[in-house]
Design a protein around this motif. Structure first.
Motif, PDB file in Angstrom:
ATOM      1  N   LEU A 367       0.826  -1.212   0.000  1.00 18.59           N
ATOM      2  CA  LEU A 367       0.000   0.000   0.000  1.00 18.59           C
ATOM      3  C   LEU A 367       0.858   1.259   0.000  1.00 18.59           C
ATOM      4  N   ILE A 368       1.953   1.224   0.765  1.00 15.20           N
ATOM      5  CA  ILE A 368       2.862   2.383   0.780  1.00 15.20           C
ATOM      6  C   ILE A 368       3.467   2.598  -0.606  1.00 15.20           C
ATOM      7  N   GLY A 369       3.891   1.484  -1.251  1.00 20.83           N
ATOM      8  CA  GLY A 369       4.410   1.598  -2.617  1.00 20.83           C
ATOM      9  C   GLY A 369       3.377   2.123  -3.590  1.00 20.83           C
ATOM     10  N   LEU A 370       2.111   1.694  -3.428  1.00 24.23           N
ATOM     11  CA  LEU A 370       1.045   2.169  -4.301  1.00 24.23           C
ATOM     12  C   LEU A 370       0.788   3.660  -4.100  1.00 24.23           C
ATOM     13  N   TYR A 371       0.771   4.101  -2.834  1.00 27.67           N
ATOM     14  CA  TYR A 371       0.572   5.528  -2.551  1.00 27.67           C
ATOM     15  C   TYR A 371       1.712   6.361  -3.125  1.00 27.67           C
ATOM     16  N   LYS A 372       2.934   5.855  -3.036  1.00 27.97           N
ATOM     17  CA  LYS A 372       4.083   6.574  -3.605  1.00 27.97           C
ATOM     18  C   LYS A 372       3.950   6.734  -5.117  1.00 27.97           C
ATOM     19  N   VAL A 374       1.139   6.662  -6.873  1.00 27.60           N
ATOM     20  CA  VAL A 374       0.019   7.562  -7.182  1.00 27.60           C
ATOM     21  C   VAL A 374       0.426   9.010  -6.977  1.00 27.60           C
ATOM     22  N   ILE A 375       1.136   9.290  -5.863  1.00 25.32           N
ATOM     23  CA  ILE A 375       1.546  10.665  -5.574  1.00 25.32           C
ATOM     24  C   ILE A 375       2.555  11.156  -6.598  1.00 25.32           C
ATOM     25  N   SER A 376       3.507  10.289  -6.978  1.00 22.45           N
ATOM     26  CA  SER A 376       4.487  10.689  -8.002  1.00 22.45           C
ATOM     27  C   SER A 376       3.826  10.893  -9.355  1.00 22.45           C
ATOM     28  N   PHE A 377       2.836  10.049  -9.670  1.00 22.34           N
ATOM     29  CA  PHE A 377       2.119  10.197 -10.932  1.00 22.34           C
ATOM     30  C   PHE A 377       1.330  11.511 -10.960  1.00 22.34           C
ATOM     31  N   CYS A 378       0.646  11.828  -9.855  1.00 18.20           N
ATOM     32  CA  CYS A 378      -0.107  13.088  -9.784  1.00 18.20           C
ATOM     33  C   CYS A 378       0.833  14.283  -9.821  1.00 18.20           C
ATOM     34  N   GLY A 379       2.007  14.146  -9.166  1.00 18.90           N
ATOM     35  CA  GLY A 379       2.969  15.244  -9.185  1.00 18.90           C
ATOM     36  C   GLY A 379       3.531  15.495 -10.572  1.00 18.90           C
ATOM     37  N   GLU A 380       3.779  14.421 -11.331  1.00 18.60           N
ATOM     38  CA  GLU A 380       4.270  14.596 -12.700  1.00 18.60           C
ATOM     39  C   GLU A 380       3.206  15.204 -13.599  1.00 18.60           C
ATOM     40  N   LYS A 381       1.935  14.891 -13.342  1.00 20.35           N
ATOM     41  CA  LYS A 381       0.862  15.455 -14.155  1.00 20.35           C
ATOM     42  C   LYS A 381       0.705  16.940 -13.900  1.00 20.35           C
TER      43      LYS A 381
END
Length: 391
Positions: A367-372, A374-381
């Motif tokens: 779950l921690i890896g998944l949150y990381k 998602v957050i990195s993907f949203c940050g790149e967007k």
């Protein structure tokens, strides 16, 4: 000399195994002693308490007698009224009015209660009533729960090591099977012959001394000064080897001749084993699907065995009970007729809680890896695109 050295080696190996196992045995033995002491205390305090039948108990009996007396012969007419009155009356009843404390707080019953306390299961079927018992329960849980978590962490290292090694061996076996299928026999044999020839050439052509290495170099030939320097260098290395070998032998003699130093070295190793607790669990990494499968098989085995002495439970009810127990939820809706038999299953409970704990930890890491991600993907967007200006 060989006959005397073998028993010494055997003794040293036994000592190493003993001190390696000592921390694990120490934790488990401490938990067992703690559970037995708690069982003795709770059985004495709660089992020997006096049950005083209060005025509320007399009023309860009078109300029950009044309802049964006024009940008409035609049961169907007053059935709903009778049910409502009985329901409200039974809600006011207390369990102590009908149960002898000594029947509940036997040694095995108290031991079962202690296990539900420090494992944080807490079924709620058995609970302390006296004020001293409640205070003792809080104090008992305050020290018992950390001890239980320490045992779980320690056993988690062992279990994680076993599971990870089994998984790695399975992967190696799988890769060997795939390699044997892909690789034909003739080509593999040729490749192995080429590798063996190359290794034999390397071994034969490898220089054994520094002088031979220097003599084999083409640029060194014809330079006697460098040969002399190489001879001096080789003599220095030989002298250094002579000094280092006796030092090792002296250290071995010193450890073996002085038991105090040997004991200090052993104690330092034991302390290092205590410091390593939880390290293997942190490195543990297997597929979460495999852990879920292990939990399902583990609970299914117990669910198939438990109905043999708990006749009111079938496979589904036993599976539900084991899952609620191992996840430390402990609703208490499923009661055991023979809790002392389930106490013999205490090792199963501890190992099962450890397997569930490892599975939860793996799920947490995923779950921690998944949150990381998602957050990195949203940050790149959300990151603004770089504008290229013409020169």
């Amino acid at each position: 000399m060989a006959s005397t050295s073998q028993p010494l080696r055997g003794k040293r190996a036994c000592k190493k195994i003993f001190w390696a196992v000592f921390p694990h045995a120490c934790f488990i033995l401490s938990l067992v002693i703690y559970a037995f002491l708690g069982a003795l205390l709770f059985s004495h305090i709660e089992g020997n308490r006096k049950v005083n039948l209060s005025e509320e108990y007399r009023k309860f009996l009078q109300s029950l007698w009044h309802i049964s007396r006024n009940l008409s012969d035609n049961m169907t007419e007053n059935e709903e009224i009778f049910k409502d009155k009985i329901h409200t009356l039974l809600n006011t009843a207390e369990r102590d009015w009908f149960v002898n404390p000594k029947d509940i707080w036997t040694f095995f019953g108290s031991l079962f209660f202690c296990c539900t306390v420090f494992t944080t299961v807490g079924y709620g079927n058995t609970y302390p009533v006296t004020r001293i018992g409640k205070y003792l329960c809080m104090l008992y849980a305050l020290f018992g729960i950390p001890l239980m978590f320490l045992v779980l962490t320690d056993m988690g290292d062992i279990l994680a090591t076993v599971l990870s090694k089994s998984y790695n061996e399975f992967k190696k076996l799988q890769s060997k099977i795939l390699a044997s299928k892909l690789c034909s026999g003739s080509t593999c044999n040729k490749g192995n012959e080429v590798k063996s020839r190359a290794q034999s050439k390397v071994v034969i052509n490898e220089p054994s001394t520094i002088m031979e290495l220097l003599k084999s170099q083409a640029g060194v030939k014809g330079k006697p000064i460098k040969y002399r320097n190489a001879e001096i260098f080789e003599m220095l290395i030989a002298r250094e080897k002579e000094h280092t070998k006796p030092a090792r032998n002296k250290s071995i003699e010193r450890w073996s001749s002085c038991p105090e130093l040997d004991r200090g070295k052993t104690m330092s190793r034991v302390i290092e084993n205590f410091d390593k607790i939880g390290k293997q669990l942190e490195k543990f990494d297997v597929p979460i699907v495999l852990m879920v499968l292990v939990i399902f098989v583990y609970i299914s085995c117990a669910a198939a065995i438990l109905p043999n002495w708990e006749t009111r439970l079938d496979f589904q009810e036993a599976f539900y009970f084991c899952f609620i127990t191992l996840t430390t939820i402990g609703f208490g809706d499923t009661q055991l007729e023979h809790p002392k038999f389930f106490l013999f299953f205490s090792l199963y409970i501890i190992i099962g809680m450890e397997i569930v704990f490892i599975a939860f930890k793996l799920g947490q890491d995923r779950l921690i890896g998944l949150y990381k991600k998602v957050i990195s993907f949203c940050g790149e967007k959300k990151r603004p695109s770089k504008k290229v200006y013409p020169k």
